[in-house]
Scaffold this active site. Sequence first.
Site, PDB file in Angstrom:
ATOM      1  N   TYR A   1       0.881  -1.127  -0.075  1.00 45.86           N
ATOM      2  CA  TYR A   1      -0.046  -0.003   0.032  1.00 45.86           C
ATOM      3  C   TYR A   1       0.656   1.211  -0.069  1.00 45.86           C
ATOM      4  O   TYR A   1       0.383   2.359  -0.931  1.00 45.86           O
ATOM      5  CB  TYR A   1      -0.851  -0.212   1.265  1.00 45.86           C
ATOM      6  CG  TYR A   1      -1.923   1.071   1.278  1.00 45.86           C
ATOM      7  CD1 TYR A   1      -2.707   1.389   0.604  1.00 45.86           C
ATOM      8  CD2 TYR A   1      -1.620   2.214   2.320  1.00 45.86           C
ATOM      9  CE1 TYR A   1      -3.783   2.409   0.933  1.00 45.86           C
ATOM     10  CE2 TYR A   1      -2.460   3.260   2.710  1.00 45.86           C
ATOM     11  CZ  TYR A   1      -3.560   3.247   1.786  1.00 45.86           C
ATOM     12  OH  TYR A   1      -4.383   4.361   2.119  1.00 45.86           O
TER      13      TYR A   1
ATOM     14  N   LYS B   1       0.789   4.071  -3.043  1.00 46.26           N
ATOM     15  CA  LYS B   1       0.528   5.346  -2.534  1.00 46.26           C
ATOM     16  C   LYS B   1       1.573   6.525  -2.860  1.00 46.26           C
ATOM     17  O   LYS B   1       1.281   7.680  -3.176  1.00 46.26           O
ATOM     18  CB  LYS B   1      -0.141   5.472  -1.143  1.00 46.26           C
ATOM     19  CG  LYS B   1      -1.402   4.885  -0.799  1.00 46.26           C
ATOM     20  CD  LYS B   1      -2.170   5.342  -1.718  1.00 46.26           C
ATOM     21  CE  LYS B   1      -3.669   5.128  -1.414  1.00 46.26           C
ATOM     22  NZ  LYS B   1      -4.821   5.595  -2.176  1.00 46.26           N
TER      23      LYS B   1
END
Length: 306
Positions: free
Chosen positions: A176, A180
């Site tokens: 993640y 991001k």
Amino acid sequence: MTGLSADRVVAVTGAGRGLGRAHALAFAAEGARVVVNDLGVGLDGTPGSRATGSGGPADLVVAEIREAGGEATAHSGDIATTEGAASLIRTALDTYGRFDTLVNNAGFLRDRMLVNLDEDDWDAVVRVHLKGHFLPLKHAAAHWRAETKAGRTPVARVVNTSSGAGLLGSVGQGNYSAAKAGIIGLTLVAAAELARYGVAVNAVAPAARTRMTERAFADTMAAPGTGFDTMAPENVSPLVVWLGSAASAGVTGRVFEAEGGRITVMEGWHPGPTTDRGTRHTPAEAGETARELLSRAVPPGRVYGT
């Protein structure tokens, strides 16, 4: 309908719940016609069940918007595929005849420590977050470029969704965090490349209580005596609506943190202490130089979870 987004057509991905739902409702409240995208998948991206008799999450948000007097339509395509992303833009154009703002928000989590992180979990999270930003952006940009070439330079906006995990890292979220962080890089490149077509591209790194963060923020409720829930997703949406409107003219290539009543402009990577000896270092000399420079540098922010 009047408002900051009057006459604009906005597509919000992952808008069936959480932040995306809050964004879609906020845009509609400001006069936008909204394309509400959501696949209705579970927290980890596995297929979810549709609400009996009332359609999926996107349909429920569309119903909310219409009940409040706004205009909206649902889109259930997978925006991490070429066809799904292209059909998102087509839906806006076919339904409302124009397309002004893209809010990339869709995503899910598969958290693991790196030594336990499977390749499939890496690929799935990077796919939905990073590829799921790239493909809608690509197809939206192609439309806006065609409009510019036809002499109709748009006032177009893209709002991408990063995270504090992408800015600082987050233990147990290597997939993640990497995705991001990649979204921030994509935002900077898109802002530079698309300015000539009347497109402004920015990113937000929100902190809010959603399905993805409900355990982390479970104990964060309304401040005593104020009734203000600092972790409500609706707190982030006003900034997103402004960035997605014509009122944000001149603002592009920027990253904002948003949480509760706080908005922060993130300043990103800038050159810090430096030295140039004019010739090659030995490894030992490079190490000595690096340590001296680090002694004068601003310490990095702490990785979440440490």
